[in-house]
Scaffold this motif. Structure first.
Motif, mmCIF file in Angstrom:
data_model
loop_
_atom_site.group_PDB
_atom_site.id
_atom_site.type_symbol
_atom_site.label_atom_id
_atom_site.label_comp_id
_atom_site.label_asym_id
_atom_site.label_seq_id
_atom_site.Cartn_x
_atom_site.Cartn_y
_atom_site.Cartn_z
ATOM 1 N N GLN A 1 17.072 127.982 -23.033
ATOM 2 C CA GLN A 1 17.271 129.674 -23.464
ATOM 3 C C GLN A 1 16.687 130.593 -22.788
ATOM 4 N N ALA A 2 16.924 131.037 -21.760
ATOM 5 C CA ALA A 2 16.180 131.839 -20.968
ATOM 6 C C ALA A 2 16.148 133.720 -20.933
ATOM 7 N N PHE A 3 15.172 133.795 -21.460
ATOM 8 C CA PHE A 3 15.197 136.129 -21.627
ATOM 9 C C PHE A 3 14.983 136.588 -20.455
ATOM 10 N N VAL A 4 15.239 137.452 -19.631
ATOM 11 C CA VAL A 4 15.420 138.444 -18.690
ATOM 12 C C VAL A 4 14.421 139.358 -18.933
ATOM 13 N N PHE A 5 13.539 140.015 -19.259
ATOM 14 C CA PHE A 5 12.346 140.864 -19.656
ATOM 15 C C PHE A 5 12.580 141.911 -18.064
ATOM 16 N N CYS A 6 13.220 142.969 -18.715
ATOM 17 C CA CYS A 6 13.298 144.184 -18.012
ATOM 18 C C CYS A 6 12.595 145.736 -18.692
ATOM 19 N N ARG A 7 11.831 146.323 -17.679
ATOM 20 C CA ARG A 7 11.320 147.153 -17.897
ATOM 21 C C ARG A 7 12.019 148.276 -18.538
ATOM 22 N N GLY A 8 11.803 148.564 -19.457
ATOM 23 C CA GLY A 8 12.458 149.835 -20.920
ATOM 24 C C GLY A 8 13.414 150.914 -19.959
ATOM 25 N N GLU A 9 12.550 151.247 -18.410
ATOM 26 C CA GLU A 9 12.726 152.999 -17.739
ATOM 27 C C GLU A 9 13.404 152.406 -17.332
ATOM 28 N N PHE A 10 14.208 151.266 -16.654
ATOM 29 C CA PHE A 10 15.032 150.822 -15.747
ATOM 30 C C PHE A 10 16.722 150.551 -16.040
ATOM 31 N N ALA A 11 16.689 152.527 -16.546
ATOM 32 C CA ALA A 11 18.061 152.216 -16.799
ATOM 33 C C ALA A 11 19.550 151.435 -16.123
ATOM 34 N N LEU A 12 19.630 151.864 -15.134
ATOM 35 C CA LEU A 12 20.160 151.658 -14.827
ATOM 36 C C LEU A 12 20.106 149.869 -14.115
ATOM 37 N N GLY A 13 19.229 149.028 -14.117
ATOM 38 C CA GLY A 13 18.809 148.363 -13.367
ATOM 39 C C GLY A 13 19.323 147.396 -15.054
ATOM 40 N N LEU A 14 18.594 147.456 -16.148
ATOM 41 C CA LEU A 14 19.283 147.378 -17.445
ATOM 42 C C LEU A 14 21.080 147.069 -17.664
ATOM 43 N N GLU A 15 21.349 148.279 -16.864
ATOM 44 C CA GLU A 15 23.077 148.075 -17.020
ATOM 45 C C GLU A 15 23.668 146.835 -15.823
ATOM 46 N N ARG A 16 22.907 146.834 -14.684
ATOM 47 C CA ARG A 16 23.576 146.248 -13.890
ATOM 48 C C ARG A 16 23.493 144.487 -14.368
ATOM 49 N N LEU A 17 22.093 144.401 -15.165
ATOM 50 C CA LEU A 17 21.750 142.837 -15.102
ATOM 51 C C LEU A 17 22.488 142.616 -16.749
ATOM 52 N N GLN A 18 22.895 143.420 -17.133
ATOM 53 C CA GLN A 18 23.337 142.912 -18.664
ATOM 54 C C GLN A 18 24.704 142.771 -18.386
ATOM 55 N N GLN A 19 25.564 143.904 -17.177
ATOM 56 C CA GLN A 19 27.211 143.649 -16.449
ATOM 57 C C GLN A 19 26.988 141.943 -15.802
ATOM 58 N N ALA A 20 25.815 141.478 -14.984
ATOM 59 C CA ALA A 20 25.924 140.437 -14.175
ATOM 60 C C ALA A 20 25.737 139.869 -15.170
ATOM 61 N N CYS A 21 25.424 139.411 -16.418
ATOM 62 C CA CYS A 21 25.066 138.936 -17.222
ATOM 63 C C CYS A 21 26.501 138.090 -18.531
ATOM 64 N N ASN A 22 26.410 139.306 -18.603
ATOM 65 C CA ASN A 22 28.962 139.253 -19.276
ATOM 66 C C ASN A 22 29.558 138.952 -17.716
ATOM 67 N N ASP A 23 28.916 138.965 -16.508
ATOM 68 C CA ASP A 23 30.438 137.986 -15.451
ATOM 69 C C ASP A 23 30.025 136.616 -15.514
ATOM 70 N N ALA A 24 28.712 136.740 -15.152
ATOM 71 C CA ALA A 24 28.208 135.496 -15.208
ATOM 72 C C ALA A 24 28.736 134.245 -15.701
ATOM 73 N N TYR A 25 28.149 134.592 -17.336
ATOM 74 C CA TYR A 25 29.113 134.271 -18.343
ATOM 75 C C TYR A 25 30.903 133.593 -18.228
ATOM 76 N N ALA A 26 31.236 135.265 -18.171
ATOM 77 C CA ALA A 26 33.346 134.528 -17.644
ATOM 78 C C ALA A 26 33.098 133.783 -16.416
ATOM 79 N N TYR A 27 32.060 134.238 -15.823
ATOM 80 C CA TYR A 27 32.312 133.105 -14.395
ATOM 81 C C TYR A 27 31.683 131.639 -14.024
ATOM 82 N N GLY A 28 30.882 131.045 -15.832
ATOM 83 C CA GLY A 28 30.783 129.799 -15.807
ATOM 84 C C GLY A 28 29.274 129.666 -15.269
ATOM 85 N N ALA A 29 28.780 130.398 -15.154
ATOM 86 C CA ALA A 29 26.946 130.316 -14.299
ATOM 87 C C ALA A 29 26.632 130.622 -15.285
ATOM 88 N N LEU A 30 26.707 130.987 -16.866
ATOM 89 C CA LEU A 30 26.270 130.694 -18.062
ATOM 90 C C LEU A 30 26.981 130.378 -18.826
#
Ligand SMILES: Cc1cc2nc3c(=O)[nH]c(=O)nc-3n(C[C@H](O)[C@H](O)[C@H](O)COP(=O)(O)O)c2cc1C
Ligand code: SF4
Ligand code: FES
Lengths: 213, 441
Positions: free
Chosen positions: B118-147
């Protein structure tokens, strides 16, 4: 009125299910609540406490530690001007002074029309575009006085709504999957379990009940 | 010297769509993970050891060694620290917004190496765009099978959660970060016993690594630890991402080979900082974030090397370099940095909580022209109460090192620019005509 809507509640349950212990979802839930109201209403705090199985005072006491979590109403746009070292060296205090005069409020206050809350912020990690500011946590910079006024005008006119969504930093991209690699099995057992996505109400999901893994 | 070392962590950030799965895959994305999964976890750890990958979060502890210190337990967590809030530091935001998949790939490699599920990426809250991009990447990584289960067809499974912060510098400190991730106030824990490697998240052994640290892992696995160690010199291996700001012509991030490149290169080279703004003279610079003592121009020829900077009395810290020029007021700079620490102190320890407040008030008074000559001694005394001796590295009287970081800028200012402080006192005003606005609150 200030309670979490059905959609937020649903999303909150899915978020809780992601964590080994439910209290870990406290901050994400607060962000979720702020997406709805802009701030943490007492009703939302009650809802969050209920979802996490802790008291409202615990939620309030934790939330009050964090600068982004508002325990009082804020304007439609929270304008945070950074005055830390790099921005200060680029004229941030002069900019902040101007912002106060232009908006007619002091730092910490909200304009009468409820459009803008002005904040003085610590370094936002936008030092390469100093002096910079965030509006609802979207970056703008380098800003001079004219640039600030133009930004305010656009925000008022609503022409920036694509770039600057309403409050809440979790509002635009949602977690699409629940937990898949089941964490409750023993070490070395790589077997997967599909569909641990929670959403089964309060105790649901593999992370429910605050049990340690 | 600006070497021709190719960038590692920023090699794709300028490309259109670098943050998308498609963009990532078309530039060799997840190949490092494939390679890692074909190796034994010990072999991955060995490569990272050989690489001499120093942590990029501020403390500079070797990643390989950190991993080897974990207490044995059935449950181990990996937490990636993306809280980036050290003033003048803006390198992790770049990686989060422009190469989130590289962070995820690095996290999966690290988790595989240490046996975390189990891993966590703790992203600074003020990084609104960063949080979106990380979450999208996380979703896509699951779909791709890298998570998720059986990653890329292997036996290894991992879940990853993108977790937002909520605005508190102290949550970058690893034990405060773990408290925050447990849904509490970000109060740092006492070490010992609460070293994350022994008693971390939910009481389990935990590795906390910085965003840039893990972003190096895919490259290290693909090219080997030795290739990484061949860059730089001694323990300062590889390239490092530097954030340059303040009074320079070209503020921005620059990935440079460690050790061989100097501060002078970074500030003056036309392809990097491009010199001090308007051709003014450099007055002082901060070599590694506002927790670091300042350097004068005589240190410009030091290499960007962790040991060399440490030996010279400061630190490379978070890799952020702030330039002050002849128009910058040293009192104002020291005051603003102290104000930051005062606002961000979590309040658990008296020297930090009270000391930061006193120092901030006294510096403000001097900047506004109401200071007294004795204030300088009182200030140094206050510093001494926080970190006895006011030496480097500072002695620690507090739970975490935020406290001992407070004296850095105060003592630097007074030691390097005593005359300037005294001029404020004598003239009853800031000689830079800063109108005192900075001291208004
Ligand atoms: C007050 C304080 C703030 C910190 N902020 C950060 C931060 O924002 N990001 C970060 O990676 N490390 C930060 N650190 C360092 C972390 O405690 C920790 O050493 C680091 O995340 C470990 O990762 P690394 O070994 O890969 O560098 C901070 C430390 C202190 C004392
Ligand atoms: S040193 Fe300061 S920030 Fe760190 S634990 Fe003590 S009071 Fe909190
Ligand atoms: S100092 Fe203003 S964004 Fe960093």
């Amino acid at each position: 009125m200030g309670h979490l809507g059905e959609e937020q509640l649903e999303r909150a349950r899915r978020l809780i299910a992601l964590y080994p212990e439910r209290r870990s979802a406290l901050i994400p839930l607060c962000h979720l609540a702020q997406a709805q109201h802009g701030w943490l209403t007492p009703e939302a705090i009650e809802d969050i406490a209920g979802l996490l199985g802790i008291t409202p005072a615990e939620v309030q006491g934790t939330a009050s530690f964090y600068d982004m979590l508002h325990t009082e109403p804020v304007g439609r746009h929270v304008v945070a001007v950074c005055t830390n070292i790099a921005c200060m060296l680029a004229g941030a205090y002069e900019l902040l002074e101007h912002a106060e005069a232009h908006l007619g409020v002091h730092v910490g206050q909200t304009t009468e029309d409820g459009e803008f809350t002005l904040e003085e912020s610590e370094c936002l990690a936008g030092c390469d575009i100093a002096p910079c500011a965030q509006v609802n946590h979207r970056f703008f910079g380098p800003l001079d006085e004219a640039g600030f006024d133009a930004l305010v005008a656009e925000l008022r006119a609503g022409t920036l709504s694509e770039v600057v969504p309403p409050h809440g930093v979790l509002c635009r991209v949602e977690r699409a999957v629940g937990l898949l690699a089941h964490r409750q099995e023993g070490p070395g057992d790589g077997a997967a379990e599909e569909g641990g996505a929670g959403g089964e109400g309060l105790g649901g999901g593999p992370g429910g009940g605050g049990a340690r893994p | 010297m600006i070497t021709d070392a190719a960038p590692i962590v920023t090699r794709r950030v300028r490309q259109e769509g670098s943050h998308t799965l498609q963009g990532y895959l078309s530039t060799g994305g997840y190949e490092g993970l494939r390679a890692a999964l074909s190796m034994a976890p010990e072999a991955v750890r060995e490569e990272v050891d050989k690489a001499s990958l120093l942590g990029r979060g501020g403390a500079g502890f070797p990643a390989g060694r950190k991993w080897s210190m974990l207490r044995k337990s059935p449950t181990t967590y990996l937490v990636v620290n993306g809280d980036e809030s050290e003033p003048a530091t803006f390198k992790d935001r770049l990686l989060i917004e422009h190469d989130p998949h590289q962070i995820i790939e690095g996290a999966v490699i690290a988790a595989y190496a240490i046996g975390a599920r189990q891993a966590f990426v703790f992203c600074r809250g003020e990084f609104a765009l960063g949080l979106e991009r990380l979450q999208q990447a996380c979703n896509d990584a699951y779909a791709y099978g890298a998570l998720g289960p059986r990653i890329l067809g292997s036996e290894f499974s991992l879940d990853l959660v993108v977790h937002p912060g909520a605005g508190a510098y102290i949550c970058g400190e690893e034990t405060a970060l773990l408290e925050s991730l447990e849904g509490k106030r970000g109060f740092p824990r006492i070490k010992p016993p609460y070293f994350p490697a022994a008693i971390g998240l939910y009481g389990e052994p935990t590795v906390v690594n910085n965003v840039e640290t893990v972003s190096n892992l895919p490259w290290i696995v693909l090219h080997g630890g030795e290739a990484f160690a061949a860059l730089g010199q001694g323990s300062s291996a590889g390239t490092r991402l530097f954030a340059l700001s303040g009074r320079v012509e070209r503020p921005g991030w620059y990935e440079l080979e460690m050790s061989k490149t100097t501060f002078r290169d970074l500030v003056y080279d036309p392809s990097l900082g491009g010199g001090v703004r308007g051709g003014a003279a450099l007055k002082a610079f901060i070599p590694g974030g506002v927790s670091a003592p300042w350097f004068g121009p005589e240190r410009l020829d030091l290499g960007l090397d962790q040991e060399a900077v440490g030996a010279a009395g400061s630190m490379l810290g978070s890799g952020s370099v702030v330039v002050m020029d002849e128009t910058s007021c040293a009192v104002r700079a020291a005051w603003r940095i102290s104000r930051f620490f005062w606002r961000e102190s979590c309040g658990q320890c008296t020297p930090c909580r009270e000391g930061s407040g006193w120092i901030e008030k006294m510096l403000r008074r001097i900047e506004l022209g109401a200071g007294r000559e004795e204030d300088l001694d009182v200030l140094m005394d206050a510093c001494d109460n926080i970190a006895p001796g006011v030496s480097w590295p500072p002695r620690q009287t507090t739970i975490c090192v935020l406290g001992p970081s407070i004296p850095s800028s105060v003592a630097s200012g007074i030691r390097m620019f005593r005359d300037e402080f005294l001029l404020h006192v004598k003239e009853g005003a800031c000689p830079y005509g800063a109108a005192g606005e900075g001291g208004r609150r």
